[in-house]
Design a protein around this motif. Structure first.
Motif, PDB file in Angstrom:
ATOM      1  N   ALA A  40       0.842  -1.196   0.000  1.00 47.83           N
ATOM      2  CA  ALA A  40       0.000   0.000   0.000  1.00 47.83           C
ATOM      3  C   ALA A  40       0.874   1.242   0.000  1.00 47.83           C
ATOM      4  O   ALA A  40       2.030   1.203   0.428  1.00 47.83           O
ATOM      5  CB  ALA A  40      -0.901   0.022   1.227  1.00 47.83           C
ATOM      6  N   MET A  42       0.659   3.783   1.834  1.00 45.53           N
ATOM      7  CA  MET A  42       0.943   4.335   3.167  1.00 45.53           C
ATOM      8  C   MET A  42       2.095   3.637   3.883  1.00 45.53           C
ATOM      9  O   MET A  42       2.591   4.127   4.891  1.00 45.53           O
ATOM     10  CB  MET A  42      -0.305   4.279   4.053  1.00 45.53           C
ATOM     11  CG  MET A  42      -0.848   2.908   4.342  1.00 45.53           C
ATOM     12  SD  MET A  42      -0.038   2.021   5.689  1.00 45.53           S
ATOM     13  CE  MET A  42      -0.681   2.899   7.095  1.00 45.53           C
ATOM     14  N   ARG A  68       0.346  -7.315  -4.424  1.00 44.38           N
ATOM     15  CA  ARG A  68      -0.668  -7.923  -3.557  1.00 44.38           C
ATOM     16  C   ARG A  68      -0.807  -9.397  -3.904  1.00 44.38           C
ATOM     17  O   ARG A  68      -1.583  -9.780  -4.780  1.00 44.38           O
ATOM     18  CB  ARG A  68      -1.998  -7.200  -3.702  1.00 44.38           C
ATOM     19  CG  ARG A  68      -1.885  -5.762  -3.237  1.00 44.38           C
ATOM     20  CD  ARG A  68      -3.185  -5.135  -2.859  1.00 44.38           C
ATOM     21  NE  ARG A  68      -2.937  -3.945  -2.049  1.00 44.38           N
ATOM     22  CZ  ARG A  68      -3.851  -3.037  -1.763  1.00 44.38           C
ATOM     23  NH1 ARG A  68      -5.088  -3.163  -2.191  1.00 44.38           N
ATOM     24  NH2 ARG A  68      -3.545  -1.994  -1.008  1.00 44.38           N
ATOM     25  N   MET A  86      -0.629   2.613  -7.159  1.00 44.24           N
ATOM     26  CA  MET A  86      -1.619   3.333  -6.355  1.00 44.24           C
ATOM     27  C   MET A  86      -1.282   4.803  -6.314  1.00 44.24           C
ATOM     28  O   MET A  86      -0.165   5.186  -5.941  1.00 44.24           O
ATOM     29  CB  MET A  86      -1.591   2.818  -4.928  1.00 44.24           C
ATOM     30  CG  MET A  86      -2.142   1.443  -4.792  1.00 44.24           C
ATOM     31  SD  MET A  86      -3.767   1.531  -4.093  1.00 44.24           S
ATOM     32  CE  MET A  86      -3.320   1.131  -2.447  1.00 44.24           C
ATOM     33  N   TRP A 157      -9.917  -0.102   7.264  1.00 49.13           N
ATOM     34  CA  TRP A 157      -8.621  -0.478   6.687  1.00 49.13           C
ATOM     35  C   TRP A 157      -7.528  -0.634   7.729  1.00 49.13           C
ATOM     36  O   TRP A 157      -7.429   0.138   8.672  1.00 49.13           O
ATOM     37  CB  TRP A 157      -8.153   0.543   5.649  1.00 49.13           C
ATOM     38  CG  TRP A 157      -7.172  -0.077   4.722  1.00 49.13           C
ATOM     39  CD1 TRP A 157      -7.480  -0.816   3.609  1.00 49.13           C
ATOM     40  CD2 TRP A 157      -5.749  -0.056   4.820  1.00 49.13           C
ATOM     41  NE1 TRP A 157      -6.317  -1.262   3.026  1.00 49.13           N
ATOM     42  CE2 TRP A 157      -5.245  -0.820   3.734  1.00 49.13           C
ATOM     43  CE3 TRP A 157      -4.849   0.513   5.715  1.00 49.13           C
ATOM     44  CZ2 TRP A 157      -3.889  -1.008   3.517  1.00 49.13           C
ATOM     45  CZ3 TRP A 157      -3.494   0.319   5.510  1.00 49.13           C
ATOM     46  CH2 TRP A 157      -3.032  -0.432   4.412  1.00 49.13           C
ATOM     47  N   ASN A 181     -10.020   4.469  -2.381  1.00 54.28           N
ATOM     48  CA  ASN A 181     -10.241   4.147  -0.980  1.00 54.28           C
ATOM     49  C   ASN A 181      -9.662   5.269  -0.125  1.00 54.28           C
ATOM     50  O   ASN A 181      -8.471   5.535  -0.175  1.00 54.28           O
ATOM     51  CB  ASN A 181      -9.522   2.815  -0.697  1.00 54.28           C
ATOM     52  CG  ASN A 181      -9.886   2.241   0.647  1.00 54.28           C
ATOM     53  OD1 ASN A 181     -10.841   2.685   1.278  1.00 54.28           O
ATOM     54  ND2 ASN A 181      -9.127   1.266   1.097  1.00 54.28           N
ATOM     55  N   VAL A 183      -8.887   6.379   3.513  1.00 57.00           N
ATOM     56  CA  VAL A 183      -8.786   5.830   4.867  1.00 57.00           C
ATOM     57  C   VAL A 183      -8.575   6.960   5.859  1.00 57.00           C
ATOM     58  O   VAL A 183      -7.737   7.830   5.648  1.00 57.00           O
ATOM     59  CB  VAL A 183      -7.602   4.842   4.983  1.00 57.00           C
ATOM     60  CG1 VAL A 183      -7.551   4.243   6.381  1.00 57.00           C
ATOM     61  CG2 VAL A 183      -7.703   3.750   3.932  1.00 57.00           C
ATOM     62  N   ASP A 204      -5.071   8.639   4.493  1.00 61.40           N
ATOM     63  CA  ASP A 204      -4.335   7.726   3.614  1.00 61.40           C
ATOM     64  C   ASP A 204      -5.301   7.310   2.523  1.00 61.40           C
ATOM     65  O   ASP A 204      -6.304   6.656   2.806  1.00 61.40           O
ATOM     66  CB  ASP A 204      -3.880   6.513   4.432  1.00 61.40           C
ATOM     67  CG  ASP A 204      -3.732   5.250   3.592  1.00 61.40           C
ATOM     68  OD1 ASP A 204      -3.455   5.367   2.376  1.00 61.40           O
ATOM     69  OD2 ASP A 204      -3.893   4.155   4.154  1.00 61.40           O
ATOM     70  N   THR A 205      -5.047   7.729   1.301  1.00 61.61           N
ATOM     71  CA  THR A 205      -5.964   7.295   0.250  1.00 61.61           C
ATOM     72  C   THR A 205      -5.220   6.503  -0.807  1.00 61.61           C
ATOM     73  O   THR A 205      -4.008   6.651  -0.989  1.00 61.61           O
ATOM     74  CB  THR A 205      -6.693   8.476  -0.446  1.00 61.61           C
ATOM     75  OG1 THR A 205      -5.899   8.937  -1.550  1.00 61.61           O
ATOM     76  CG2 THR A 205      -7.004   9.603   0.515  1.00 61.61           C
ATOM     77  N   GLY A 206      -5.948   5.647  -1.479  1.00 59.85           N
ATOM     78  CA  GLY A 206      -5.346   4.863  -2.549  1.00 59.85           C
ATOM     79  C   GLY A 206      -6.304   4.733  -3.711  1.00 59.85           C
ATOM     80  O   GLY A 206      -7.429   4.253  -3.557  1.00 59.85           O
TER      81      GLY A 206
END
Ligand code: SER
Length: 602
Positions: A40, A42, A68, A86, A157, A181, A183, A204-206
């Motif tokens: 991720a 972050m 992943r 991301m 998350w 997403n 977060v 924290d966005t993705g």
């Protein structure tokens, strides 16, 4: 809009909102042996959520490559990938939910011109552990945005690993596909499972680059975006088959009629080659454990699909060349490590041809048994345990005798809609390999440790341990005995008195430092003179000479030992090293007991 454009737009937009652009982190996380890969955006910023003053800026924007492995079985559908990019905006005490949600919506509608009716959102519905995200609900309502409420599984998350920052999420969907997403890290999950409030809430966005491109360009799947399309076309050209728009295409090979979902195979091949290229670029060699095993597994899965499309090796490497060319502008490391990437692919694809014949054979066996609906036996071993269940014994036999990886056999069984007698496999595996049940179950699942031989990892750990002891206690320390089983390391060494706590801690941390440095382990034939000149530990020189071969294992420049092996390929595969006891063994001899904590995903 193409990928380059989208990356740029995203970064510019958030730079315009006072975010600092930070370079992507390596796919191999630094200072975090608990995870194999960066999963991720972050991850590289994890500690800033608890120590915001250490962050290079309050607000950050990145484009982060991620791996992943948990999605590997889903690859082949329209959206899942093993490697993905991301786009993310982050904040450590700078702004909160309102700005994050409003800017997200602004970016989608104003910058990307997505019609509002195509956008939907979701919030966290709350449960016993954490409350409903009322704040986000209120913000979305005031923006007149429709939202659904989902549970923890979808809308909560983190943390990555067993502790860390985490929180509820808001997700944006376009045409029903989840693309972004957001977060809100407002909690910290402790090791004991409890949650405490974080002092400063973090953002924290993705946004999945690939999925967003699908939505923007109204494509049917991520493989039809510019990130993949040139490779899909290359597969079409080389196989003389069409990716096509229908899922089932009939073709005839060797006079056999085959109904195959061609697109699925194309997708798996393309995804896996791309992921292999990116992981290999980090100098990860094919191996039986850890990261190297992931590479091996990706290449094998891709090889199996390409063979079924009638392709002979080398095939994958030609596709890698296309990726390397198209991605090098943004990720120059691919061009720099081109030779290494190509070698990984070429070697493994070739090595896997033979076992692959047996995989095909296995499929035929299963099909025959399934068709007759009887418990057919080969070499006295049942192919099916009972109707509908592939026998673990037979999978084990294929593994032992022909090197068919169990995870592939399991895949084949699944393709034929069969269940797998995993317990049967585990029993045999345990009996014969003396590997713990849990390790074998993880391996069987195709998990991250792969065909881990824990004793091999421990063996390499003892070499580092000896050196670390010498560093801390002095060069007069020598090995006096070593006993390894799947549970623990027992290591005896010459030293006149008990170690202090500090000394034990120091030794442990040196070993872990070497593991983290992921130094390569090299095996080679040597001479007594050379070994001596390198200061190699040589407990049993006489024995080795008697057997006619003098093999030395070197862990970088750090440790040299005459030893018969086996050892891991690089120290990182060892996992986390932990000393659990230091005690007396006999006069002048101390004993250390240590364990390895295995690698896990985030
Ligand atoms: N960390 C979250 C994710 O990976 C948002 O970036 O989805």
């Amino acid at each position: 809009m193409d990928s380059r454009n989208l990356r740029e737009k995203f970064i510019k937009f958030f730079e315009g909102k006072n975010h600092k652009l930070v370079a992507p982190a390596s796919l191999i996380p630094e200072n975090d042996p608990s995870v194999l890969f960066t999963t991720a955006g972050m991850q590289q910023f994890k500690r800033f959520y608890t120590n915001p003053e250490e962050a290079p800026a309050k607000n950050i924007v990145t484009c982060q490559p991620c791996i992943r492995t948990s999605d590997i079985d889903n690859v082949g559908d329209e959206t899942h990938l093993t490697f993905l990019e991301m786009l993310g905006n982050f904040s450590f005490g700078g702004y909160f939910k309102k700005e994050a949600i409003e800017w997200g919506y602004e970016f989608l509608t104003d910058e990307l011109d997505i019609e509002p009716e195509r956008i939907t959102s979701t919030i966290f519905s709350g449960d016993d552990l954490n409350s409903r995200d009322d704040e986000s609900a209120g913000i979305l309502e005031s923006m007149r945005l429709k939202y659904k409420e989902y549970s923890r599984e979808d809308n909560f998350w983190g943390p990555t690993g067993d502790e860390g920052p985490c929180g509820p999420t808001v997700e944006f969907y376009i045409d029903g596909i989840e693309v972004w997403n957001l977060v809100f890290n407002e909690y910290y999950k402790e090791k004991d499972g409890s949650y405490r409030n974080l002092q400063t809430i973090g953002i924290d966005t993705g946004m999945g680059l690939e999925r967003m491109l699908v939505a923007l360009n109204k494509k049917n799947d991520v493989f039809q975006t510019d990130l993949f399309w040139s490779v899909i076309q290359e597969i079409e050209r080389l196989t003389d088959l069409k990716y096509g728009s229908k899922s089932d295409i009939e073709y005839i090979k060797d006079n056999k009629q085959c109904w195959v979902d061609i697109r699925k195979k194309f997708r798996i091949i393309a995804d896996h080659v791309r992921a292999t290229a990116f992981i290999s670029a980090e100098k990860i060699e094919v191996a039986n454990t850890g990261r190297g095993y992931i590479v091996r597994r990706l290449i094998r899965r891709a090889t199996r699909r390409s063979k079924s499309l009638g392709m002979n090796q080398p095939f994958l490497v030609e596709l890698a060349d296309v990726f390397i060319k198209s991605f090098s502008t943004y990720y120059p490391i691919l061009k720099e490590e081109k030779d290494f990437i190509r070698k990984n692919l070429i070697d493994e694809e070739q090595k896997f041809q033979k076992p692959l014949d047996w995989v095909d054979q296995y499929r035929e066996d299963l099909e025959a048994a399934q068709k007759d609906n009887i418990i057919k036996k080969i070499k006295d071993i049942p192919i099916l345990l009972k109707p509908g269940v592939a026998s673990g014994e037979y999978i084990y036999e294929n593994f032992q005798t022909y090197g068919v990886p169990p995870d592939l056999s399991k895949e084949v069984a699944k393709e034929l809609r069969l269940e797998v007698d995993q317990a049967g496999f585990d029993n045999l595996y345990k009996k014969h390999q003396e590997i713990s049940r849990s390790a074998s179950a993880r391996m069987f699942k195709g998990g991250l440790v792969g065909q881990t031989e824990i004793t091999t990892r421990m063996h390499t750990a003892t070499h580092i341990l000896l050196k670390a002891l010498q560093e801390v206690l002095g060069p007069e320390v020598h090995q006096r005995g070593s006993n390894i089983n799947e549970e623990r390391i027992r290591f005896d060494f010459s030293y006149p008195k008990a170690l202090t706590n500090e000394q034990v801690k120091k030794v442990e941390s040196i070993v872990n430092e070497k593991i983290r440095e992921n130094i390569s382990v090299v095996k080679r034939e040597t001479t007594v003179e050379e070994a001596k000149s390198l200061g190699a530990e040589a407990q049993f020189v006489d024995k080795y000479i008697k057997y006619g071969n003098l093999t030395m294992y070197s862990i970088g420049e750090y440790s040299h030992e005459l030893c018969g092996g086996p050892h891991v390929k690089s120290a990182g595969e060892i996992g986390k090293f932990k000393i659990i006891k230091e005690e007396s063994s006999s006069a002048g001899i101390r004993r250390i007991r240590a364990i390895l904590e295995s690698l896990s995903t985030g």
